[in-house]
Design a protein around this motif. Structure first.
Motif, mmCIF file in Angstrom:
data_model
loop_
_atom_site.group_PDB
_atom_site.id
_atom_site.type_symbol
_atom_site.label_atom_id
_atom_site.label_comp_id
_atom_site.label_asym_id
_atom_site.label_seq_id
_atom_site.Cartn_x
_atom_site.Cartn_y
_atom_site.Cartn_z
ATOM 1 N N VAL A 74 -45.164 -61.030 94.193
ATOM 2 C CA VAL A 74 -45.015 -60.681 92.773
ATOM 3 C C VAL A 74 -46.337 -60.214 92.182
ATOM 4 C CG1 VAL A 74 -43.062 -62.238 92.462
ATOM 5 C CG2 VAL A 74 -45.371 -63.047 91.943
ATOM 6 N N GLY A 75 -47.402 -60.163 92.993
ATOM 7 C CA GLY A 75 -48.641 -59.552 92.536
ATOM 8 C C GLY A 75 -48.508 -58.063 92.324
ATOM 9 N N ASP A 76 -47.444 -57.472 92.864
ATOM 10 C CA ASP A 76 -47.148 -56.054 92.663
ATOM 11 C C ASP A 76 -46.370 -55.900 91.358
ATOM 12 O OD1 ASP A 76 -46.064 -53.456 92.714
ATOM 13 O OD2 ASP A 76 -45.937 -53.451 94.901
ATOM 14 N N PRO A 77 -46.902 -55.163 90.376
ATOM 15 C CA PRO A 77 -46.207 -55.048 89.089
ATOM 16 C C PRO A 77 -44.829 -54.426 89.201
ATOM 17 C CG PRO A 77 -48.024 -53.480 89.213
ATOM 18 C CD PRO A 77 -48.172 -54.404 90.377
ATOM 19 N N ARG A 78 -44.594 -53.639 90.249
ATOM 20 C CA ARG A 78 -43.257 -53.057 90.425
ATOM 21 C C ARG A 78 -42.223 -54.150 90.665
ATOM 22 N NH1 ARG A 78 -45.123 -48.775 94.939
ATOM 23 N NH2 ARG A 78 -46.115 -50.726 95.614
ATOM 24 N N THR A 114 -29.611 -68.582 67.739
ATOM 25 C CA THR A 114 -31.004 -69.034 67.723
ATOM 26 C C THR A 114 -31.842 -68.438 68.852
ATOM 27 O OG1 THR A 114 -30.277 -71.012 68.937
ATOM 28 C CG2 THR A 114 -30.505 -71.198 66.550
ATOM 29 N N HIS A 115 -31.329 -67.408 69.523
ATOM 30 C CA HIS A 115 -32.079 -66.772 70.608
ATOM 31 C C HIS A 115 -31.859 -65.265 70.555
ATOM 32 C CE1 HIS A 115 -31.374 -70.941 71.929
ATOM 33 N NE2 HIS A 115 -32.585 -70.844 72.435
ATOM 34 N N GLU A 116 -32.963 -64.519 70.471
ATOM 35 C CA GLU A 116 -32.913 -63.068 70.336
ATOM 36 C C GLU A 116 -33.516 -62.435 71.591
ATOM 37 O OE1 GLU A 116 -32.086 -59.503 68.287
ATOM 38 O OE2 GLU A 116 -31.663 -61.561 67.647
ATOM 39 N N PRO A 117 -32.743 -61.645 72.357
ATOM 40 C CA PRO A 117 -33.299 -61.009 73.557
ATOM 41 C C PRO A 117 -34.459 -60.086 73.210
ATOM 42 C CG PRO A 117 -31.126 -60.108 73.022
ATOM 43 C CD PRO A 117 -31.337 -61.275 72.119
ATOM 44 N N VAL A 118 -35.443 -60.001 74.121
ATOM 45 C CA VAL A 118 -36.634 -59.181 73.906
ATOM 46 C C VAL A 118 -36.579 -57.987 74.854
ATOM 47 C CG1 VAL A 118 -39.151 -59.105 73.862
ATOM 48 C CG2 VAL A 118 -37.952 -61.233 73.279
ATOM 49 N N SER A 119 -36.265 -56.816 74.334
ATOM 50 C CA SER A 119 -36.156 -55.616 75.159
ATOM 51 C C SER A 119 -37.507 -54.967 75.401
ATOM 52 C CB SER A 119 -35.207 -54.606 74.504
ATOM 53 O OG SER A 119 -33.883 -55.100 74.480
ATOM 54 N N TYR A 120 -38.297 -54.819 74.344
ATOM 55 C CA TYR A 120 -39.616 -54.202 74.474
ATOM 56 C C TYR A 120 -40.634 -55.270 74.878
ATOM 57 C CZ TYR A 120 -37.776 -50.030 72.178
ATOM 58 O OH TYR A 120 -37.058 -48.903 71.864
ATOM 59 N N GLN A 121 -41.174 -55.142 76.083
ATOM 60 C CA GLN A 121 -42.067 -56.166 76.618
ATOM 61 C C GLN A 121 -43.527 -55.886 76.220
ATOM 62 O OE1 GLN A 121 -41.216 -59.004 78.574
ATOM 63 N NE2 GLN A 121 -39.185 -58.524 77.779
ATOM 64 N N THR A 122 -43.781 -55.936 74.922
ATOM 65 C CA THR A 122 -45.133 -55.651 74.425
ATOM 66 C C THR A 122 -45.984 -56.904 74.282
ATOM 67 O OG1 THR A 122 -44.492 -55.868 72.109
ATOM 68 C CG2 THR A 122 -44.236 -53.681 73.128
ATOM 69 N N SER A 152 -46.563 -54.177 78.741
ATOM 70 C CA SER A 152 -45.323 -53.501 79.114
ATOM 71 C C SER A 152 -45.378 -52.960 80.539
ATOM 72 C CB SER A 152 -45.045 -52.359 78.132
ATOM 73 O OG SER A 152 -43.883 -51.651 78.485
ATOM 74 N N TYR A 153 -46.508 -52.385 80.915
ATOM 75 C CA TYR A 153 -46.631 -51.758 82.236
ATOM 76 C C TYR A 153 -46.901 -52.787 83.339
ATOM 77 C CZ TYR A 153 -48.312 -48.943 86.106
ATOM 78 O OH TYR A 153 -48.483 -48.393 87.357
ATOM 79 N N ALA A 154 -47.862 -53.702 83.097
ATOM 80 C CA ALA A 154 -48.254 -54.657 84.138
ATOM 81 C C ALA A 154 -47.424 -55.935 84.102
ATOM 82 C CB ALA A 154 -49.738 -54.997 83.988
ATOM 83 N N MET A 155 -46.832 -56.247 82.988
ATOM 84 C CA MET A 155 -45.945 -57.382 82.784
ATOM 85 C C MET A 155 -46.504 -58.703 83.314
ATOM 86 S SD MET A 155 -41.837 -57.576 83.232
ATOM 87 C CE MET A 155 -41.688 -56.112 82.238
ATOM 88 N N PRO A 156 -47.530 -59.237 82.675
ATOM 89 C CA PRO A 156 -48.021 -60.560 83.064
ATOM 90 C C PRO A 156 -47.000 -61.658 82.810
ATOM 91 C CG PRO A 156 -49.037 -59.836 81.024
ATOM 92 C CD PRO A 156 -48.282 -58.661 81.552
ATOM 93 N N LYS A 157 -46.181 -61.443 81.787
ATOM 94 C CA LYS A 157 -45.077 -62.352 81.471
ATOM 95 C C LYS A 157 -43.842 -61.520 81.164
ATOM 96 C CE LYS A 157 -47.653 -66.150 79.293
ATOM 97 N NZ LYS A 157 -47.814 -66.947 78.050
ATOM 98 N N PHE A 158 -42.699 -62.060 81.510
ATOM 99 C CA PHE A 158 -41.440 -61.440 81.101
ATOM 100 C C PHE A 158 -40.885 -62.254 79.952
ATOM 101 C CE2 PHE A 158 -36.693 -61.316 81.762
ATOM 102 C CZ PHE A 158 -36.524 -60.098 81.136
#
Length: 612
Positions: A341-345, A367-375, A558-564
């Motif tokens: 998972v070190g590969d951002p892809r 009480t839970h809102e999905p997050v589409s934009y991973q900013t 968004s590109y490297a996604m350290p967290k989802f």
């Protein structure tokens, strides 16, 4: 609770930017509501008369006690040294202490409470506060003295010695006169929003002369080692409810096992406008008992409680709630130096597999809102800081995109199972300190979705403190559950956690390289960010320079996604209107929060008992 402890979660969700992250304060990954209360057979207290004789019998109030719950443990275990996190109740503190001001998201400005007015001079790196002179300390029996600039100085000096967040940007604190405080910043901080959110949402340490003695000990210490010893001693020191002094609309008086009693502070600017004498915080021992008491028992409201819809649908008509974004929620955190998972892809492929809408719905869609934009920021606030949506792709469910990313990373799929480039079955373990509640339901849902796609993920849950010490602190994970969030709606608060505080645990380098903003197929080394420098610059710049930094960090997330970011939690605060009256829940003033809207309304005198 979360990797942030229950106390810290209560704290940060209230926008109170007080302390630099102390790793000893964090426990586990998101554990959900079920883990926040200990289930016991103790019965809730029934309420008693005020020892001062002020039982409200002459006020005509239908109810002389506003009864709330935000304890989670027996009330006589609660202590009030805010430098000691153990058994400290931030949600009660927010009732008995006022911040300098609260943020009004409708008018996009601060509204003063303890501070009457303020000014920031970024050229000379100073901030000046003029205190409201109508505040007095109350010891639970009577008012004792005014709140002064010297109280403010002592408080912030203690924060410096204790390593709280203000020590990162404050240099000197001066009591100019009885009601004027001048702060000298360390230099380079031009972002007024950052300074305001950091200072205005602060509250003072409790009004004990003892704190002045602690400060003198720090000032007389010989060397850093002695300062560290004093700080350690103060962090373990306890202040009982009987010793506590407050300056909010209610003052802590005493505590038994079942209830913590606070009495109206007539030395508060709206003390005379409050028409009931006490607010009582009861210990119920379990969420089921809280639900029952809110529905047909002594509870007159609840400061923060997300109630399942099948439960709330049975509440009587006089019970209502307001729901608002918490600025954070559940996340999957990836190990950056992992060979898979070190590969951002791979990280992005996992994001495309997960159907966040279904996950959020299963956890409780109210009480839970999905997050589409991973900013990395709250979806409810991110566009306040970004110019447009174009460079930031949505990570809605797309098996097609997930497949393409995995294949590009050298993965193969055979018989509905994905295999890593080394030929091993791709079945990452998802480690979590979550053992119950809505977050566990969410994790079980997303794990099932990964399996259906051919990623044989396994969810491994454990007790929160074990997760913290054996998994998170050791970096012993490939994927771990955790949280994303901010203590106030300013980019620094989100990105400081992800790119600085968590960096060592996830194996993230100090410097990362990326394609140009908005060009995922561009040169991967076109944009290089020194994370230490970039995060600090969030506090230093305004205008176009700040926008550019935020844009680059949002792109990096968004590109490297350290967290989802799986979803943003939405918080519910409950009110009852059979014996109480307050502004309409959809009114502008109810958008102002200090921890919750109920806290703020009580401080303005606009929450009242109905009368006969």
């Amino acid at each position: 609770m979360t990797r942030q402890s229950q106390q810290r979660r209560q704290f940060t969700e209230g926008w109170a930017s007080r302390r630099k992250v102390l790793k000893t304060a964090g426990v586990g990954a998101l554990a959900g509501l079920a883990g926040c209360q200990r289930d016991t057979d103790d019965q809730a207290g029934t309420g008693t008369g005020d020892d001062n004789g002020d039982d409200g019998s002459d006020s005509g109030a239908l109810d002389s006690d506003l009864t709330l719950d935000s304890l989670g443990e027996p009330a006589d275990d609660v202590q009030w040294n805010e430098f000691n996190f153990a058994s400290y109740k931030w949600m009660v503190q927010a009732h008995v202490m006022d911040p300098f001001g609260v943020y009004d998201p409708v008018e996009t400005e601060f509204v003063g409470l303890l501070a009457e007015d303020w000014s920031i001079d970024t050229e000379n790196q100073t901030m000046e506060l003029n205190l409201n002179q109508n505040y007095q300390w109350h010891d639970g029996e009577e008012t004792t003295r005014p709140v002064t600039a010297e109280d403010v100085r002592v408080h912030f000096m203690l924060e410096q010695y204790m390593g709280f967040s203000s020590s990162e940007y404050l240099d000197e604190i001066e009591a100019v006169d009885d009601y004027t405080v001048r702060f000298q910043l360390k230099g380079g901080h031009e972002n007024k929003d950052y300074i305001l959110f950091s200072l205005m949402t602060n509250v003072l340490s409790h009004g004990m002369e003892e704190y002045q003695d602690w400060l003198k000990r720090f000032e007389d210490a010989e060397g850093d080692d002695e300062i560290d010893e004093i700080a350690s001693e103060l962090s373990e020191h306890s202040i009982s409810s009987e010793e506590m002094e407050s300056y909010g609309p209610f003052a802590v008086k005493e505590a038994s096992r079942e209830e913590l009693i606070t009495v109206r502070n007539e030395g508060h600017p709206v003390g005379e406008e409050i028409n009931f004498p006490r607010t009582v915080f009861q210990y119920f021992g379990s969420e089921q008992k809280i639900y029952q008491s809110l529905s047909n028992g002594p509870l007159d409201g609840h400061l923060r409680l997300n109630v399942p819809s099948d439960v709330s649908s049975g509440f009587p008509d006089h019970v209502e709630n307001t729901t608002y974004p918490s600025l954070g929620g559940l996340a999957l955190t990836f190990k950056w130096d992992d060979d898979v998972v070190g590969d951002p892809r791979v990280r992005k492929a996992i994001a495309y597999v997960i159907d966040q809408k279904t996950v959020a719905a299963n956890a409780g869609e109210e009480t839970h809102e999905p997050v589409s934009y991973q900013t990395g920021m709250s979806p409810s606030r991110m566009w306040d800081h970004l110019e447009g949506k174009e460079p930031f792709q949505k990570y809605d469910k797309s098996h097609e995109q997930a497949t393409q990313l995995l294949e590009d990373a050298g993965f193969t799929k055979e018989d509905d199972q994905w295999y890593r480039p080394d030929g091993e079955e791709f079945g990452p373990e998802i480690k979590s300190g979550t053992t119950g509640g809505s977050d566990l339901i969410a994790l079980e849902t997303l794990t099932s979705q990964l399996k259906q796609f051919g990623i044989s993920a396994q969810l491994k849950t454990m007790e929160a403190t074990s997760f913290e010490s054996n998994v998170w602190e050791q970096g012993d994970f490939r994927i771990a559950t955790g949280s994303w969030g901010a203590d106030f709606p300013q980019p620094y608060a989100w990105y400081n956690t992800t790119f600085l505080e968590d960096r060592e645990n996830v194996g993230m380098p100090n410097e990362i390289s990326l394609p140009p903003v908005g060009e995922p197929d561009g040169d991967e080394n076109a944009l290089t960010l020194n994370l230490d420098e970039t995060i600090v610059n969030l506090t230093r710049y305004e205008g176009e320079e700040l926008q550019q930094i935020v844009r680059e960090l949002a792109w990096a997330h968004s590109y490297a996604m350290p967290k989802f970011q799986v979803y943003e939690s939405r918080t519910q605060t409950w009110f009852t209107n059979d014996e109480w009256e307050y502004p309409s829940l959809d009114s502008d003033i109810m958008q102002r929060q200090f921890y919750t809207p109920l806290h703020y309304i009580l401080k303005t005198g606009q929450f009242k008992a109905k009368t006969e």
